[in-house]
Design an enzyme around this catalytic site. Sequence first.
Site: not given
Ligand code: CP
Ligand code: NVA
Length: 293
Positions: A94, A121, A124, A211, A251, A279
């Site tokens: 990430r 993502h 997701q 989101d 998400c 997930r």
């Molecule tokens: N939806 C999602 O990716 O959640 P987190 O940021 O908690 O991993």
């Molecule tokens: N768009 C958000 C998604 C979090 C799961 C971010 O990138 O923070």
Amino acid sequence: MNYLEVDDLSATELIDVLDRAGETKLEPVLSGKGVALVFEKPSARTRNSMEMAVVQLGGHPVTIRPDEIGLGRRERVEDLARMFGCYHAALGARVFDHDELELMASASPIPVINMLSDAAHPLQALADLLTIRQVFGQLGGLTVAYVGDGNNVCRSLCIAAGMAGMRVRVACPRGYELSQEDEERVSRACTPTLTSDPRVAVSGADVVYTDAWFSMGQESQAEARRPLFAPFQVDDQLMAAAGPDAIFLHCLPAHRDEEVTDSVLDGPQSRVWQQAENRMHASRGLLSWLMEH
Ligand code: CP
Ligand code: NVA
């Protein structure tokens, strides 16, 4: 084979991964193996779902914070990726900058999995499709309406839904639409309806999705964004415009009374907890598939 965006899979492979995600008895393809999970940003769902997916396939997850390894400072990301390949069967990351994932993938002897970047993502999106398919029994021909920021989640959802034969509508405030590059990427999978009117997007849709108004790393933009995004809040009236059979997805994490009201998030049309559980199933399906390809 890497999974940096949903369209790293073909449409057939995507369905294969979803089918595997629905299976609870998979071969323990990670038996005796490790999976490195590097998080440059916070995570609740992705960390826990990936760790448990690895365990369910017989493997051992090792979660790593960037300060532990000096990601990109103590050592180049390409060198770290090569090193992880000495111990692990896969590398999840990430990151803030999607280019870091590309660098990892260029050097990694093991599959690299995008666990969220500024651009995409894709883990997701697998859970999103799985949830929609569980609810409606199909994907092709359904309509998904994404309302809010034209961000990483929006892009991967559009690509995944398009690949699965869904109709895609996107409503963003002006100035916060998908980037030109994202639109081009999405256009390989589908031709979404793009609008700045959330009611137009959700009218008659099967799935309403939103989101956060500002993503991780964009906190300083919160005050500037709130008034522009306020008309894009998913509330009972917007859900009514979609219709009684529509479902609501997010998400998560949700910011209650920003992009979604309590009444929608906790209401009868919400499938967000099923989606969150998925997930783990989706990650297990993907890891299983990657280990065999
Ligand atoms: N939806 C999602 O990716 O959640 P987190 O940021 O908690 O991993
Ligand atoms: N768009 C958000 C998604 C979090 C799961 C971010 O990138 O923070």
